[in-house]
Design a protein around this motif. Structure first.
Motif, PDB file in Angstrom:
ATOM      1  N   VAL A 251      33.922  57.743  27.367  1.00 30.82           N
ATOM      2  CA  VAL A 251      33.731  56.470  28.590  1.00 30.82           C
ATOM      3  C   VAL A 251      33.265  57.104  29.566  1.00 30.82           C
ATOM      4  O   VAL A 251      33.364  58.086  30.137  1.00 30.82           O
ATOM      5  CB  VAL A 251      35.326  56.157  28.990  1.00 30.82           C
ATOM      6  N   VAL A 252      32.384  56.152  30.161  1.00 32.36           N
ATOM      7  CA  VAL A 252      31.649  56.198  31.674  1.00 32.36           C
ATOM      8  C   VAL A 252      32.177  55.184  32.535  1.00 32.36           C
ATOM      9  O   VAL A 252      31.715  53.957  32.191  1.00 32.36           O
ATOM     10  CB  VAL A 252      30.298  56.344  31.286  1.00 32.36           C
ATOM     11  N   ASP A 253      32.602  55.746  33.676  1.00 28.60           N
ATOM     12  CA  ASP A 253      33.075  54.560  34.550  1.00 28.60           C
ATOM     13  C   ASP A 253      31.578  54.115  35.331  1.00 28.60           C
ATOM     14  O   ASP A 253      31.104  54.960  36.132  1.00 28.60           O
ATOM     15  CB  ASP A 253      33.997  55.338  35.659  1.00 28.60           C
ATOM     16  N   LEU A 254      31.325  52.649  35.184  1.00 26.09           N
ATOM     17  CA  LEU A 254      29.970  52.300  36.038  1.00 26.09           C
ATOM     18  C   LEU A 254      30.331  52.036  37.166  1.00 26.09           C
ATOM     19  O   LEU A 254      29.294  51.729  38.183  1.00 26.09           O
ATOM     20  CB  LEU A 254      29.656  51.106  35.103  1.00 26.09           C
ATOM     21  N   MET A 255      31.607  52.071  37.956  1.00 27.59           N
ATOM     22  CA  MET A 255      31.727  51.855  39.302  1.00 27.59           C
ATOM     23  C   MET A 255      31.781  53.241  40.037  1.00 27.59           C
ATOM     24  O   MET A 255      32.370  52.990  41.319  1.00 27.59           O
ATOM     25  CB  MET A 255      33.134  51.074  39.483  1.00 27.59           C
ATOM     26  N   THR A 256      30.988  54.016  39.512  1.00 26.62           N
ATOM     27  CA  THR A 256      30.798  55.344  40.316  1.00 26.62           C
ATOM     28  C   THR A 256      29.490  55.574  40.242  1.00 26.62           C
ATOM     29  O   THR A 256      28.666  55.051  39.492  1.00 26.62           O
ATOM     30  CB  THR A 256      31.549  56.533  39.804  1.00 26.62           C
TER      31      THR A 256
ATOM     32  N   THR B 259      20.533  44.858  46.560  1.00 29.41           N
ATOM     33  CA  THR B 259      21.083  45.841  45.808  1.00 29.41           C
ATOM     34  C   THR B 259      22.347  46.386  46.369  1.00 29.41           C
ATOM     35  O   THR B 259      22.480  46.335  47.626  1.00 29.41           O
ATOM     36  CB  THR B 259      20.178  46.951  45.592  1.00 29.41           C
ATOM     37  N   ILE B 260      23.347  46.817  45.425  1.00 29.91           N
ATOM     38  CA  ILE B 260      24.749  47.472  45.904  1.00 29.91           C
ATOM     39  C   ILE B 260      24.999  48.613  45.297  1.00 29.91           C
ATOM     40  O   ILE B 260      24.491  48.925  44.242  1.00 29.91           O
ATOM     41  CB  ILE B 260      25.892  46.386  45.786  1.00 29.91           C
ATOM     42  N   GLU B 261      25.770  49.514  45.796  1.00 32.20           N
ATOM     43  CA  GLU B 261      26.268  50.725  45.465  1.00 32.20           C
ATOM     44  C   GLU B 261      27.372  50.484  44.299  1.00 32.20           C
ATOM     45  O   GLU B 261      27.982  49.341  44.199  1.00 32.20           O
ATOM     46  CB  GLU B 261      26.713  51.788  46.309  1.00 32.20           C
ATOM     47  N   ALA B 262      27.229  51.302  43.198  1.00 31.78           N
ATOM     48  CA  ALA B 262      28.182  50.979  42.089  1.00 31.78           C
ATOM     49  C   ALA B 262      29.777  50.735  42.728  1.00 31.78           C
ATOM     50  O   ALA B 262      30.516  49.745  42.235  1.00 31.78           O
ATOM     51  CB  ALA B 262      28.144  52.114  41.108  1.00 31.78           C
ATOM     52  N   LYS B 263      29.972  51.404  43.688  1.00 28.42           N
ATOM     53  CA  LYS B 263      31.463  51.623  44.125  1.00 28.42           C
ATOM     54  C   LYS B 263      31.738  50.121  44.750  1.00 28.42           C
ATOM     55  O   LYS B 263      32.813  49.404  44.700  1.00 28.42           O
ATOM     56  CB  LYS B 263      31.969  52.318  45.270  1.00 28.42           C
TER      57      LYS B 263
END
Length: 225
Positions: free
Chosen positions: A46-51, A104-108
Motif C-alpha cells: 500500500v502506498v499513501d498518495l497523501m504524502t 498545483t498542490i502538495e500531496a498533503k
C-alpha cells in the motif's frame, strides 16, 4: 417533361441530400468501460498518495480546480416548459483535458477543506505512472487499485472514462456518504503504465446542502500479487 425524366431529376436531387445527411450523422456514443471489482483480500503493498514520498513514487503532481454550476439550454427532447437547465464547468474528466493552468498542490494538501460549502464540487487531477520499484516492492504484474475517500462523495475518471455499468456495482461512481471508491486501474500492471486520474469531489448529501467542505480523507494505491 416525361415521367422518366422527372424521376431522374428527383433522384439527382435526393442522392446528394442522402449523402450529405449520412456525412453529418453522428456515430453512436462509445460505451464506458465495464468496471472490474477490486479484491477484498489485504493488499500486498500500500502506498499513501497523501504524502510527498507516496505521490512521488508514481510521479504524481496533484492539481485542483473549483467547479461552477452554469445555466445551459435544455436538451432537445425536454418537455416544453423546460427551456434551460444546468451543467458544470469545467468538465475535466475527459481524456486530454488541459489542466496546465490549474493550481498545483502538495500531496498533503488533498486534506485541505476546499469550497464554500453547501452545494459544492471540486476537481482534482493527477497523472500516475507505475514505477519499476516501490522501495523493495516490484509492482510488475500486480492488480493496481486506486482507493480514494472524499468527504462526502466522489466520482473517479481514469484515462478519460468513468468505469460504470447500469444496474451493477460501479466503484468509480458515488458509493455512499463518506465511503471509499476502490477503482481497479489494471489487473496486471507493468512499469511505465500511465493513468490520468480525475476525481470529482462532491459535498453532500446534496439535498441537505451541508455547511461543510470538500476534502480527501485518504488516497492510496493498493497493489495485489
Amino acid at each position: 417533361m416525361r415521367k422518366k425524366d422527372i424521376g431522374l431529376a428527383a433522384a439527382a436531387v435526393l442522392v446528394p441530400l442522402m449523402i450529405a445527411t449520412a456525412s453529418v450523422a453522428q456515430p453512436p456514443p462509445t460505451p464506458p468501460p465495464v468496471p472490474v471489482m477490486p479484491p477484498s483480500l489485504p493488499p500486498s503493498h500500500v502506498v499513501d498518495l497523501m504524502t510527498a514520498p507516496g505521490s512521488a513514487a508514481f510521479g504524481a503532481q496533484w492539481k485542483v480546480m473549483d467547479v461552477k454550476i452554469v445555466e445551459v439550454p435544455a436538451i432537445p427532447n425536454a418537455m416544453p416548459q423546460y427551456k434551460t437547465t444546468y451543467n458544470i464547468e469545467p468538465r475535466a474528466g475527459a481524456s486530454g483535458y488541459d489542466d496546465s493552468k490549474w493550481p498545483t498542490i502538495e500531496a498533503k494538501d488533498l486534506a485541505a477543506r476546499r469550497s464554500g460549502g453547501h452545494v459544492a464540487f471540486m476537481w482534482y487531477r493527477a497523472a500516475l505512472t507505475i514505477p519499476a520499484k516501490i522501495g523493495e516492492f516490484d509492482p510488475s504484474g500486480a492488480v493496481a487499485v486506486l482507493s480514494i475517500l472524499v468527504d462526502d462523495y466522489a466520482e473517479i475518471w481514469v484515462n478519460g472514462d468513468m468505469p460504470r455499468r447500469s444496474g451493477y456495482p460501479s466503484p468509480a461512481t458515488i458509493q455512499g456518504l463518506n465511503m471509499p471508491n476502490r477503482v481497479v486501474l489494471g489487473t496486471a500492471v507493468k512499469p511505465g503504465d500511465k493513468f490520468q486520474i480525475a476525481v470529482f469531489g462532491i459535498n453532500g448529501p446534496i439535498s441537505v446542502a451541508p455547511a461543510n467542505t470538500v476534502w480527501f480523507r485518504e488516497a492510496k494505491m493498493e497493489l495485489y500479487k
